[in-house]
Structure formats: C-alpha cells, structure tokens
Design an enzyme around this catalytic site. Structure first.
Site, PDB file in Angstrom:
ATOM      1  N   ASP A 160       0.847  -1.204   0.000  1.00 56.88           N
ATOM      2  CA  ASP A 160       0.000   0.000   0.000  1.00 56.88           C
ATOM      3  C   ASP A 160       0.875   1.243   0.000  1.00 56.88           C
ATOM      4  O   ASP A 160       1.288   1.700   1.048  1.00 56.88           O
ATOM      5  CB  ASP A 160      -0.924  -0.008   1.203  1.00 56.88           C
ATOM      6  CG  ASP A 160      -1.916   1.145   1.173  1.00 56.88           C
ATOM      7  OD1 ASP A 160      -2.042   1.794   0.122  1.00 56.88           O
ATOM      8  OD2 ASP A 160      -2.555   1.395   2.204  1.00 56.88           O
ATOM      9  N   GLU A 195      -2.441  10.295  -0.521  1.00 57.66           N
ATOM     10  CA  GLU A 195      -3.712   9.561  -0.496  1.00 57.66           C
ATOM     11  C   GLU A 195      -4.069   9.209   0.940  1.00 57.66           C
ATOM     12  O   GLU A 195      -5.233   9.269   1.334  1.00 57.66           O
ATOM     13  CB  GLU A 195      -3.605   8.277  -1.341  1.00 57.66           C
ATOM     14  CG  GLU A 195      -4.922   7.524  -1.509  1.00 57.66           C
ATOM     15  CD  GLU A 195      -5.288   6.569  -0.383  1.00 57.66           C
ATOM     16  OE1 GLU A 195      -6.448   6.193  -0.268  1.00 57.66           O
ATOM     17  OE2 GLU A 195      -4.406   6.191   0.402  1.00 57.66           O
ATOM     18  N   GLU A 196      -3.051   8.820   1.705  1.00 60.95           N
ATOM     19  CA  GLU A 196      -3.331   8.235   3.013  1.00 60.95           C
ATOM     20  C   GLU A 196      -3.928   9.223   3.994  1.00 60.95           C
ATOM     21  O   GLU A 196      -4.653   8.830   4.893  1.00 60.95           O
ATOM     22  CB  GLU A 196      -2.057   7.611   3.613  1.00 60.95           C
ATOM     23  CG  GLU A 196      -1.524   6.417   2.820  1.00 60.95           C
ATOM     24  CD  GLU A 196      -2.445   5.196   2.846  1.00 60.95           C
ATOM     25  OE1 GLU A 196      -3.546   5.274   3.402  1.00 60.95           O
ATOM     26  OE2 GLU A 196      -2.050   4.159   2.302  1.00 60.95           O
ATOM     27  N   ASP A 254      -4.901   0.436  -6.124  1.00 60.28           N
ATOM     28  CA  ASP A 254      -4.623   0.687  -4.704  1.00 60.28           C
ATOM     29  C   ASP A 254      -5.253  -0.407  -3.843  1.00 60.28           C
ATOM     30  O   ASP A 254      -5.840  -0.142  -2.806  1.00 60.28           O
ATOM     31  CB  ASP A 254      -5.151   2.081  -4.302  1.00 60.28           C
ATOM     32  CG  ASP A 254      -4.726   2.473  -2.894  1.00 60.28           C
ATOM     33  OD1 ASP A 254      -3.792   1.853  -2.356  1.00 60.28           O
ATOM     34  OD2 ASP A 254      -5.340   3.388  -2.327  1.00 60.28           O
ATOM     35  N   HIS A 293      -1.146  -1.017   6.307  1.00 63.76           N
ATOM     36  CA  HIS A 293      -1.021   0.024   7.345  1.00 63.76           C
ATOM     37  C   HIS A 293      -0.324  -0.472   8.620  1.00 63.76           C
ATOM     38  O   HIS A 293      -0.439   0.169   9.663  1.00 63.76           O
ATOM     39  CB  HIS A 293      -2.389   0.624   7.725  1.00 63.76           C
ATOM     40  CG  HIS A 293      -3.049   1.386   6.620  1.00 63.76           C
ATOM     41  ND1 HIS A 293      -4.190   2.142   6.819  1.00 63.76           N
ATOM     42  CD2 HIS A 293      -2.741   1.529   5.312  1.00 63.76           C
ATOM     43  CE1 HIS A 293      -4.547   2.711   5.685  1.00 63.76           C
ATOM     44  NE2 HIS A 293      -3.690   2.339   4.751  1.00 63.76           N
TER      45      HIS A 293
HETATM   46 ZN   LIG Z   1      -3.447   2.892  -0.482  1.00 66.35          ZN
END
Ligand SMILES: [Zn+2]
Length: 501
Positions: free
Chosen positions: A321, A355-356, A383, A455
């Site tokens: 990610d 993005e995060e 993604d 994450h």
């Molecule tokens: Zn992502």
C-alpha cells in the site's frame, strides 16, 4: 544527454508533443530522431489491430521486471513515506528520476499536503481485577493518523469496552471521563472468502469515526481494535476524522489481542489504562504529484490516467500500500513506451501524493483540470495491493460493459477474466474525477491477505510475489491502452457528489 534534457525541460512547460517539434529547430529534431530511434514516435505497425496490440502488451508485460525493481528501490532505499516527510520528497524525486531515465516526459504538480508526525505512543493497564501488587501490563498500540496528542505526561482513565456504536449509545451514561475501547473484530471469514474490502469497510468506520463518537458521550480518549487480519499483535494505523462540532480526543489502534485482553478484564470489573500519545500536527507543506505522459498519436490532448499513490503510512515500507500500485502504473506506461505503442489518446501516469491522509493529490489534480474535464477520458488506479490480478472493475454506465469484450478476450490467457461494474470510484485519488462523471477503473486483485499487512509495520517488500507485479503491469498497460485506443471515448456517468472519506 543534453538534447534529452532540452526536450524534457520543454515538456515540463506543458507543451504538447506536436508543439514541441515546432519549437525546436528541424536539425535538432533530426538529431533527436537519429539518436533516439527506438523510442521515437510514431512507429507502431500501421493498422495493427487492437487485439494484436493487446497480445503484445500482455506477453511483454508478463516478462517485465522493471516495475518490480522500481518497487524494490522505493521500499528498500526510501521506505515509509508519509506526506510531509523527507522520505515522501525523496520518493517524488526517485520516481520522477526513474521515469525520466526511461525516456518519459515527467512533470511535477505542486500539492499542499498535511504534515502529521507520530510521536511517543505508550499504553499500559495499571489497574484491573486480580492485579498482583506492583504489576502493570504493556499494550501494543499505534496512534491513528491525524490524532491529537494527550498531555505530555499522558492521561489515565477507566475503560468502557463496547462492541458497536449502538452499544456505545446504549451505555452513554457510563462513558463520561472514560477511555472508550471499540472491540470490533475484523471479519476474517469474509476476508478469506474474497470479500476483504467489505470486511475492512465494516471495521474501518470505527477507526474513522470512533474518536468523535466517544467524544460525543464525554470520553477522554478512544482506542479501536485494529482493522486487519493475521493477528500477530500488530496494530494497524490509518486515517481518522474528527467531527468539527465535537471536542478532539486522542485515538489509537490497539492490537487485536490487546483489545480482546482489555475486554476480558473489563468483563470482570473496573480496568484503568494509562495512555500517552504525542503526535504533532505541523503546518501543511508543499509536495508533488508525479506525472509522466506517453503521448497519444491522434488526440494527445485527451488523457487516460493510469495511477497509484506514492505516499504510504509511516510504520513500514508501504510495499503493498501502495508501492505495488504506483510502480505497476509506472511499469505500464514504460512498457507501452518500450513497445513503441502509442494509443489514439495520451496515457498519463500519475503518482498521487497524500492519499493516506486526505487525498490532497487527487483533489489538486482535479482542481487543475476541472475547466477542461472533457479531456479526462478515464482514470485507472491500483490501490488494492499486490495480490494476483483477477480482472477489472469499472465504474461506467452499465451499457458500456459490452465494449470491454476485446480487452477481456486478451486478458483471458492470464486468467484475469473478471469484469465487474462497481458503484464506486476506481480509487480514492480518482474519486474527484469519478464524481464529475469521468469513468474510473481498477484492477481486481486477490485481497484475501491484503489487510493482514495493510497500514502495519509488516507492509514490507518480502510480502510481494514479483510475478504478481509483472501481471499487474500487463493488466494496467492493457487497460490503459485499450481505453485510450477506443474510437469513441467511454460514455460518462451523470455527475454525483464526491463521497465523504
Ligand atoms: Zn493505499
């Protein structure tokens, strides 16, 4: 090479390829053509059918490790790259340099991004039924992105464990002054049966909204059971959002094991935690989306985006990610360039920034292009990790699905045979374009183990099977080429409101 640099610097001013040739003296152009013959354009076989072209792209992509090498560089040389960090800047530079070295026209689009920095994070159980004298218990947790801090010395408070927002509402009289713990398990049964995105969606509302829900009933902090599978006592971070009408309270993800532990103890009697979270929210900083155009041969002003996001959370390398997505998108454009295949329209790689924590990059791109959206033909984003590609999802009018038949036929030999119409954007960076009616698409990949690492500190390069990156490069290049080559652009959807993140 100086001539190459001249071309690039001309392109960075935003001229189209046609204008470029009129700007540069003819002798220079001849030298460029002679020196760069293999990469110059146009040179595809005249009249090559789309099926033949798609087959060439697929077969070459399945042998191409360039994207995996870029992914290894991004993970091992830069690593975590949260927006605002020096690593995020380094990632912009690294990706831009790799695309320039491959001979693509690269530009950097300025984006103002949030700058949130994780600080000390500690929690322990200091009181519980049956506690031996002098014993406290350390908990594994990680602050959620965007959280405010506790006082420097930390806070302590009794916990209120709940298993849903409904239960919190039912017990709101007990919440004042407490630390609310949302013990909501990630649905692994859904995940292992191919519905990991749904499992994540069911859990992530607690991560996103738990703090404000707890603040509404007078809590002092909120802890959320981590949203992810494979319980190795790993907390997974991620974005959270405060309701602006409510007090901001600190919030963190507890490892699944520790959430269950606290819940078991709390079922026996009062449990008190000490919590210290010291993140900082610094002023926004300037960063960039990285853009590289592979010009169209007939309508270069019309653009099909192929993209991933280049930022990541700060706990690990961001391999799945979204290192996998952004480097596969790079690889797709580079593959078409290597093959000398110019579609009718321009294929534009975008490496989105931030993005995060809020999709500032997607928003900035939309703002810059909103006056001429008719030129944004479609947007593809990857993604969803680096699992084996299984097909395509598309947010397009239902009648448009039939137009994908030649693409699906070409994807069939690699087993990517799914074509799903989905009522959601192809990715969170392209959702602004999507809301304006631009068709958005995404690869469908196997996500059964995606949220095991997503994450967390375990999102590292070793989790990635290089063959899946080759497959994703082939798939993304074929999608982009196919959509950019269609004689009539994909039909659009009526504009909608951007979804709330
Ligand atoms: Zn992502």
């Amino acid at each position: 090479m100086r001539v190459g640099r001249l071309l690039r610097s001309v392109n960075e001013l935003g001229y189209t390829p046609r204008m470029r040739f009129s700007l540069i003296a003819l002798p220079t152009a001849l030298i460029i053509i002679l020196l760069n013959a293999p990469a110059a354009w146009p040179q595809e076989a005249p009249g090559e059918g789309v099926a033949t072209a798609l087959g060439r792209i697929r077969d070459a992509g399945l042998k191409d490790d360039w994207a995996y090498q870029r992914l290894a560089d991004l993970c091992d040389k830069i690593g975590a790259r949260l927006s605002g960090s020096p690593q995020a800047d380094a990632a912009v530079e690294q990706i831009a340099a790799a695309l320039r070295a491959a001979g693509l026209n690269v530009s950097l689009q300025p984006v103002k991004v949030p700058h949130w920095v994780r600080g000390e994070e500690q929690a322990e159980i200091i009181e519980y039924p049956g506690r031996p004298a002098g014993v406290t218990q350390h908990l594994h947790l990680t602050t959620l992105g965007g959280s405010v801090a506790t006082p420097v010395q930390g806070i302590s408070g009794q916990v209120l464990v709940v298993h849903s927002f409904d239960e919190l509402r039912a017990r709101e009289g007990e919440a004042r002054g407490k630390i609310v713990v949302f013990d909501v398990p990630y649905n692994e049964t859904l995940a292992v049966n191919g519905r990991a995105g749904t499992a994540y969606g069911q859990g992530v509302v607690y991560r996103a909204q738990g703090a404000s829900a707890a603040a509404r009933v007078g809590a002092t902090a909120a802890l959320v059971r981590t949203v992810g599978g494979a319980n190795y006592r790993l907390p997974h971070t991620g974005e959270m959002n405060y309701d602006p009408k409510l007090p901001k309270i600190p919030t963190a993800a507890l490892s699944a094991e520790d959430a269950m532990w606290v819940a078991r103890l709390a079922a026996e009697g009062p449990v008190t935690l000490r919590l210290k979270l010291l993140p900082q929210t610094l002023p926004d900083v300037e960063s960039h989306n990285v853009i590289a155009d592979w010009p169209g041969r007939e309508r270069p002003e019309e653009v099909v985006i192929v993209s991933g996001h280049l930022d990541s959370w700060d706990l690990a390398q961001g391999a799945i990610d979204d290192g996998a997505g952004v480097t596969s998108a790079m690889g797709a454009v580079r593959l078409l360039q290597t093959l000398g295949l110019h579609a009718r329209r321009t294929i534009r790689f975008v490496g989105w920034m931030s993005e995060e924590n809020g999709s500032a990059g997607g928003q900035a791109y939309f703002n810059l292009n909103s006056a001429a959206l008719e030129r944004q033909i479609a947007a593809i984003e990857s993604d969803n990790g680096a699992g084996r590609p299984l097909g395509i999802s598309a947010h397009v009018p239902p009648a448009a699905l039939a137009q994908f038949t030649p693409l699906m036929a070409a994807l069939s030999p690699m087993g990517a045979t799914l074509l799903d119409r989905r009522e959601e954007p192809g990715g969170s960076d392209v959702e602004f374009l999507d809301a304006a009616g631009v068709p958005t698409l995404a690869p469908i990949v196997d996500t059964r183990t995606y949220f095991d690492y997503h994450h967390s500190a375990a999102d590292t390069l070793d989790k990635i099977e290089p063959d899946n990156i080759r497959r994703q490069v082939a798939l993304m290049a074929m999608m982009a080429y196919f959509v950019a080559e269609m004689p009539e652009a994909l039909p659009r959807l009526p504009p909608s409101k951007p979804r709330v993140r």
